[in-house]
Write a protein that holds these residues in place. Structure first.
Motif, mmCIF file in Angstrom:
data_model
loop_
_atom_site.group_PDB
_atom_site.id
_atom_site.type_symbol
_atom_site.label_atom_id
_atom_site.label_comp_id
_atom_site.label_asym_id
_atom_site.label_seq_id
_atom_site.Cartn_x
_atom_site.Cartn_y
_atom_site.Cartn_z
ATOM 1 N N ALA A 139 -7.432 -7.329 3.124
ATOM 2 C CA ALA A 139 -7.141 -7.349 4.561
ATOM 3 C C ALA A 139 -5.824 -6.615 4.774
ATOM 4 C CB ALA A 139 -7.026 -8.789 5.043
ATOM 5 N N ARG A 140 -5.741 -5.837 5.833
ATOM 6 C CA ARG A 140 -4.520 -5.084 6.081
ATOM 7 C C ARG A 140 -3.475 -6.011 6.708
ATOM 8 N NH1 ARG A 140 -4.093 0.505 6.817
ATOM 9 N NH2 ARG A 140 -6.098 0.548 5.732
ATOM 10 N N GLY A 141 -2.302 -6.082 6.069
ATOM 11 C CA GLY A 141 -1.250 -6.958 6.579
ATOM 12 C C GLY A 141 0.060 -6.218 6.747
ATOM 13 N N PHE A 142 0.902 -6.740 7.627
ATOM 14 C CA PHE A 142 2.169 -6.099 7.935
ATOM 15 C C PHE A 142 3.297 -7.097 7.753
ATOM 16 C CE2 PHE A 142 -1.365 -4.376 10.256
ATOM 17 C CZ PHE A 142 -1.315 -3.029 9.913
ATOM 18 N N LEU A 143 4.260 -6.725 6.949
ATOM 19 C CA LEU A 143 5.330 -7.646 6.598
ATOM 20 C C LEU A 143 6.179 -8.014 7.816
ATOM 21 C CD1 LEU A 143 6.787 -9.016 4.128
ATOM 22 C CD2 LEU A 143 8.297 -7.003 4.088
ATOM 23 N N VAL A 144 6.455 -9.292 7.957
ATOM 24 C CA VAL A 144 7.391 -9.749 8.987
ATOM 25 C C VAL A 144 8.746 -9.933 8.317
ATOM 26 C CG1 VAL A 144 7.924 -11.582 10.643
ATOM 27 C CG2 VAL A 144 5.533 -10.920 10.238
ATOM 28 N N GLY A 145 9.769 -9.252 8.844
ATOM 29 C CA GLY A 145 11.110 -9.358 8.257
ATOM 30 C C GLY A 145 11.132 -8.811 6.846
ATOM 31 N N GLU A 146 11.821 -9.542 5.971
ATOM 32 C CA GLU A 146 11.954 -9.074 4.607
ATOM 33 C C GLU A 146 11.034 -9.845 3.663
ATOM 34 O OE1 GLU A 146 16.070 -9.383 3.479
ATOM 35 O OE2 GLU A 146 16.720 -8.631 5.448
ATOM 36 N N GLU A 147 10.739 -9.216 2.536
ATOM 37 C CA GLU A 147 9.964 -9.885 1.508
ATOM 38 C C GLU A 147 10.682 -11.137 1.015
ATOM 39 O OE1 GLU A 147 8.685 -7.534 -1.829
ATOM 40 O OE2 GLU A 147 7.401 -6.253 -0.598
ATOM 41 N N ASN A 148 9.894 -12.150 0.643
ATOM 42 C CA ASN A 148 10.397 -13.395 0.032
ATOM 43 C C ASN A 148 11.213 -14.273 0.977
ATOM 44 O OD1 ASN A 148 9.144 -12.520 -2.270
ATOM 45 N ND2 ASN A 148 11.011 -11.609 -3.120
ATOM 46 N N ARG A 149 11.220 -13.918 2.241
ATOM 47 C CA ARG A 149 11.901 -14.795 3.215
ATOM 48 C C ARG A 149 10.880 -15.467 4.147
ATOM 49 N NH1 ARG A 149 16.908 -11.842 5.926
ATOM 50 N NH2 ARG A 149 17.081 -13.887 6.906
ATOM 51 N N GLY A 150 9.649 -15.477 3.680
ATOM 52 C CA GLY A 150 8.561 -15.973 4.527
ATOM 53 C C GLY A 150 8.726 -17.425 4.946
ATOM 54 N N LEU A 151 9.223 -18.228 4.011
ATOM 55 C CA LEU A 151 9.329 -19.653 4.319
ATOM 56 C C LEU A 151 10.296 -19.896 5.467
ATOM 57 C CD1 LEU A 151 7.940 -22.089 2.919
ATOM 58 C CD2 LEU A 151 10.215 -22.671 2.109
ATOM 59 N N GLU A 152 11.395 -19.156 5.396
ATOM 60 C CA GLU A 152 12.427 -19.251 6.432
ATOM 61 C C GLU A 152 11.836 -18.906 7.810
ATOM 62 O OE1 GLU A 152 16.084 -16.197 7.134
ATOM 63 O OE2 GLU A 152 15.621 -16.747 5.060
ATOM 64 N N TYR A 153 11.076 -17.831 7.853
ATOM 65 C CA TYR A 153 10.477 -17.434 9.138
ATOM 66 C C TYR A 153 9.422 -18.450 9.567
ATOM 67 C CZ TYR A 153 12.428 -12.982 7.496
ATOM 68 O OH TYR A 153 13.247 -12.016 7.001
ATOM 69 N N MET A 154 8.687 -18.921 8.554
ATOM 70 C CA MET A 154 7.629 -19.868 8.873
ATOM 71 C C MET A 154 8.217 -21.141 9.484
ATOM 72 S SD MET A 154 4.410 -20.267 9.025
ATOM 73 C CE MET A 154 3.487 -19.108 8.019
ATOM 74 N N PHE A 155 9.426 -21.472 9.045
ATOM 75 C CA PHE A 155 10.062 -22.667 9.606
ATOM 76 C C PHE A 155 10.412 -22.492 11.082
ATOM 77 C CE2 PHE A 155 10.575 -24.860 5.544
ATOM 78 C CZ PHE A 155 10.338 -26.153 5.975
ATOM 79 N N LEU A 207 0.830 -1.210 0.000
ATOM 80 C CA LEU A 207 0.000 0.000 0.000
ATOM 81 C C LEU A 207 0.862 1.256 0.000
ATOM 82 C CD1 LEU A 207 -2.777 -1.106 2.493
ATOM 83 C CD2 LEU A 207 -3.130 -0.343 0.128
ATOM 84 N N GLY A 208 2.195 1.083 0.074
ATOM 85 C CA GLY A 208 3.082 2.237 0.021
ATOM 86 C C GLY A 208 3.421 2.790 1.389
ATOM 87 N N ASP A 209 2.607 2.471 2.388
ATOM 88 C CA ASP A 209 2.873 2.985 3.740
ATOM 89 C C ASP A 209 3.532 1.905 4.597
ATOM 90 O OD1 ASP A 209 0.850 1.208 4.030
ATOM 91 O OD2 ASP A 209 -0.422 2.509 5.269
ATOM 92 N N GLY A 210 4.108 0.915 3.951
ATOM 93 C CA GLY A 210 4.728 -0.177 4.707
ATOM 94 C C GLY A 210 3.757 -1.297 4.991
#
Lengths: 605, 605
Positions: free
Chosen positions: B283-299, B182-185
């Motif tokens: 739905a309003r969502g907020f990125l955890v960590g960096e983009e495209n590293r979701g799997l790593e965090y999910m682990f 959305l541009g605002d993070g």
């Protein structure tokens, strides 16, 4: 189609493993050759697949219900049972004299499997009726036979077995239901029976309860138990008379087989409108055979039922296998580990899914082969013109019954569990249906004698009583199969021969252990009873698959149906390499681990 | 009391097997010695036994229900969860900075077991919240941490893991849920997630969904997945703001854990009254960590959850064992085979009932011992001052996680099945409660990665990647235990040493097989993946029991609590003689039977 009967496998077993040819030479079975078998099986497949199988899932969702003593079965059950009766299926294995078709068990067992695979809950009603018919045929007076048999054989009425009471499950010495002679040859019966399968329902005009009870003054324990016919409606002049004083006070809420009503029956409680309306005059019962020989007669029913419950295990396993295999061929998930597909593929490409499916398939086919050969022994035991042959085959059959019952039903736990697992998360959702097979299967190692009861029978009556003679005779036959396989020479045959030999030697070690210890250290022997049953069942199923492999290797060069034959070889090899190998651990536990079973004090549990 | 926490066994494991002393020397754990452990465990036992366990059966009968997007949990759940939060239990293992108690996992795992044994359905909510906390602690921005962590740690809010979609189960490469910046993070999130445990409920003010989604333009496959926080209510100025556009469209009808609501969640569908009311604004969502590293965090979440699911297996097994043992001491049926009682006796006198109870007990205790030692490795891996030690223990822990998850949950199938079997016919009646454990347990080898997924991880990342180094290191430690036992000299120690040695050698053979074949014949290696996991899990649990036996033999002369110590010795010996012996068949199947797993053509299933 939610279920497809495995006709080819069934016919292969009958022809090549069970020797249907020989069975068809027995007096009375002259028409029961392979052509008849095929025609009967095809007709049975049409009926079970088309009419009975589609009722399975809806009936689990909307099971039998009870209201004011009346049980209403699931939608469609009544109509399907009428079709079942009209098709002559109830009488398939019963004498033509009473309206049956008089076919051998070798063929009949396949039909029992189909009906159960289609719908375990539905199939239980005929299964119990079969038991009642057997008991009346063997021990009933001419009068009882005339009054009840034809109606049961033609499926107009159904039968039940009333053994269990709240305090008397496996231990029938504790039965308290009592019968008082009325002087006219009939009795009045009082008591409560629980866990009565189809003890009340709306699928037939009358229900013929076979009831264990004690006549006043009878000896204590199992020697004082008699067997009675207690019909729901009394039979008068060939028709239905007054309502008897037996009422269904509730049905159980169970883990599985929910559509099969499991009744609590009250006998002689003065049911309003019955013969004993309010008077406490008792339910009217009619003695089967002689007083105090009830247990003996009940075992006739039990033995028929035990074999059939083993077949139920095979049936539900096959149903679970078919559903899992179909799902595995549809569900797309993840790339194959061997790089053969460069995108997510159907999960049947994944080695562990294949392992699970092979395990399901191999144990199911192994148990089916075992049950089919056992059925042929039954036919030879009952119909062979030579008494010595009859006795010989009776001993073989008796040896195999606890294996068919115990091993096939325990195997069904593993197979239906794998069926859920193959489905992943979807398997846990009831909508999928895999979970129903898992729930339904759980009753099989419990009813008609738990696995432990089968194992006690297997150790005591089947192994110790003849000094291990039948056991060793089988082992000698197995050794012959090994020799055949060795001479056959294919890698599959070699591998199977090797595993079969190891399993046979493990079996013989355990037989020796049982013979050496049962008397002096009964706890040590019986601590290994279930493992021994599992070892023997595993070996016998594996042996039949080994024989099947040998037959397949012989037939393959002729070129007929190579696909079926190659699949049979692959399945037999898988069984030997992944299932037969389990026998060593069972032997070790039995022979070396007997003491640690009983080492912990009761208070420390 | 329907459940009694096995405090003595837990404390024994912590003290003598997991080395709680060492853990209590780690920075931050100075207070976490045996006295603390005992005090915490006793308090936890009081709460779980008194408050949570009694809700288990009623909640199975009246599970969570859904109406118009609102989920109402079972009676008592809301109140119990408030007590749970107020007691500080959610924060037990989490940092004091965010309101937790900062205790080691070595202690915390025992509390997780108690909560799950008391009520698997209830315990799932905290289990998922733990995962969300771990992910935010590791990868969340300071802003996200400040907004969410304390509320989660104190149990005011709860967390979820949103991975699965209808087409994406084990295969996360197939995830389709999408996120647009959305541009605002922040992001707007659209998609459907299924199988979301406690995805909607009424036990907390807010639900913090952690959601895997693809940002527009991200790479294909798992490398393009990002992790988002999508709260049910937006957080504004430390309080709750507008309703987010995430709605629960249904919950599943499941085989077990019925009281745990398993939600289908719709993100960005324009929920009326939400931030995106009808506008489809997402739905309003907020990125955890960096983009495209979701799997790593999910682990991170997955690994915490996988360990915990293994503990669930131990928990439900213990609950089933306790119930079966109590029943076996009450139910009177049949005379003992050894003639020790001349009338019908409690069924615990019968050798096969003893065998079943010992099998339940031994596998449960073995898995508990394994999980406890693994927890100590986790604590050392995270808190040891020396980096090399941290790395060493991290490798040990990572090796054990798939065993704790895979073996304990598969073992729980066998144990809960035996729990039903010990009850006989009563076990099949839902009223008894044994069947509920059996149904509940069935999800454990499926969720948070099926046993096959654990086994792939175990083969690939845990065995092959380091060339078998950790595996062989463990084997060397096991050999030391064998030497100790041999020098100990009691018959029990000798027997266990013998079986342990055989199992270790089988394990090493399979490790060699995997290393030799994984590259050239991946199908052959992975066909044995689950058997290898089962072999290793069996060995590791047996090894811990072997260590326990050795400890018990050392402590016995001192005379303190000989009853507990003798029971431990008997249990360890039983395990070795009846369970460890299974490893040989697994080895044979893996090493000699790889080809037959894949021999049948796909079309022939």
């Amino acid at each position: 189609m939610s279920y497809v009967a495995p006709l080819q496998d069934m016919l292969f077993n009958m022809e090549h493993l069970a020797g249907l040819d020989q069975v068809a030479q027995l007096p009375g079975f002259e028409e029961a050759g392979l052509d008849t078998a095929q025609a009967v099986l095809e007709e049975c497949a049409r009926f079970t697949q088309g009419v009975v199988a589609p009722l399975n899932r809806p009936a689990d969702i909307a099971p039998s219900s009870w209201k004011d003593g009346v049980v209403t079965t699931s939608d469609g059950f009544k109509q399907a049972f009428r079709q079942y009766a009209e098709g002559g299926w109830q009488g398939l294995q019963h004498p033509a004299d009473f309206g049956g078709q008089g076919l051998p068990k070798t063929i009949g067992a396949a039909c029992v499997e189909m009906l159960n695979a289609a719908n375990l809950s539905f199939a239980l009603c005929p299964l119990l009726t079969d038991g009642a018919i057997e008991a009346l045929l063997t021990a009933g007076s001419e009068e009882l036979k005339a009054a009840y048999l034809e109606k049961l054989v033609t499926g107009q009425w159904t039968g039940t077995m009333n053994l269990t009471e709240p305090q008397a499950g496996s231990d029938l010495a504790l039965v308290r239901t009592r019968a008082e002679p009325l002087g006219d040859g009939s009795y009045k019966v009082f008591g409560t029976k629980i866990f009565i399968t189809y003890g009340e329902h709306d699928m037939a005009e009358n229900i013929v309860h076979l009831v264990l009870a004690r006549v006043q003054g009878a000896p204590e324990g199992v020697k004082g138990i008699s067997l009675f016919v207690v019909p729901k409606f009394l039979v008068e002049g060939g028709g239905l008379g007054a309502r008897n004083d037996v009422q269904c006070v509730s049905i159980e809420h169970k883990l599985g087989i929910k559509a099969s009503p499991t009744a609590v029956l009250q006998f002689g409680d003065g049911l309003a409108g019955s013969v004993a309306d309010g008077a406490g005059a008792g339910a009217r019962g009619f003695l089967v055979g002689e007083e105090n020989r009830g247990l003996e007669y009940m075992f006739i029913m039990m033995n028929a039922a035990r074999y059939a419950v083993g077949v139920q295990g095979i049936a539900i396993a096959d149903r679970a296998y078919q559903q899992a295999a179909a799902f595995a061929k549809e569900r797309v998930q993840s790339r194959p580990v061997d790089g053969s597909v460069k995108a997510s593929a159907t999960i049947i490409h994944h080695p562990d899914v294949r392992r699970m499916l092979m395990l399901m398939r191999a144990t199911t086919e192994g148990c089916r082969a075992l049950a089919t050969t056992a059925a042929a022994s039954y036919d030879l035991a009952h119909h062979h013109p030579d008494a010595a042959q009859r006795a010989h085959h009776a001993a073989l059959y008796e040896f195999m019954v606890p294996l068919v019952k115990g091993y096939s039903t325990e195997m069904a736990q593993e197979v239906t569990g794998l069926g859920v697992q193959v489905h992943g998360g979807m398997g846990f959702i009831e909508e999928t249906g895999a979970a129903q097979h898992y729930r339904d299967a759980k009753i099989l190692p419990i009813y008609e004698g738990t696995t432990a009861i089968q194992a006690n029978d297997f150790v005591g009556r089947k192994t110790l009583r003849d000094g291990g003679q039948v056991a060793r005779g089988f082992a000698a036959q197995i050794a012959e199969t090994e020799a055949q396989l060795q001479s056959c020479g294919t890698p599959a045959a070699q591998s199977v021969a090797r595993q079969l030999r190891a399993a046979r030697l493990a079996f013989l070690e355990v037989v020796d252990f049982m013979l050496a210890n049962a008397k002096a250290q009964p706890n040590a022997a019986y601590a290994g009873s279930v493992p021994y049953l599992m070892l023997a069942g595993n070996l016998f199923a594996g042996w039949q698959l080994a024989r099947a492999l040998w037959v397949a290797e012989q037939l393959l060069p002729a070129g007929q149906d190579p696909r079926f034959l190659r699949a049979k070889i692959a399945t037999a090899q898988f069984y030997a390499e992944h299932v037969l190998v389990r026998t060593a651990a069972l032997r070790d536990g039995i022979v070396q681990g007997a003491d640690s079973v009983m080492a912990l004090n009761i208070d420390d549990f």
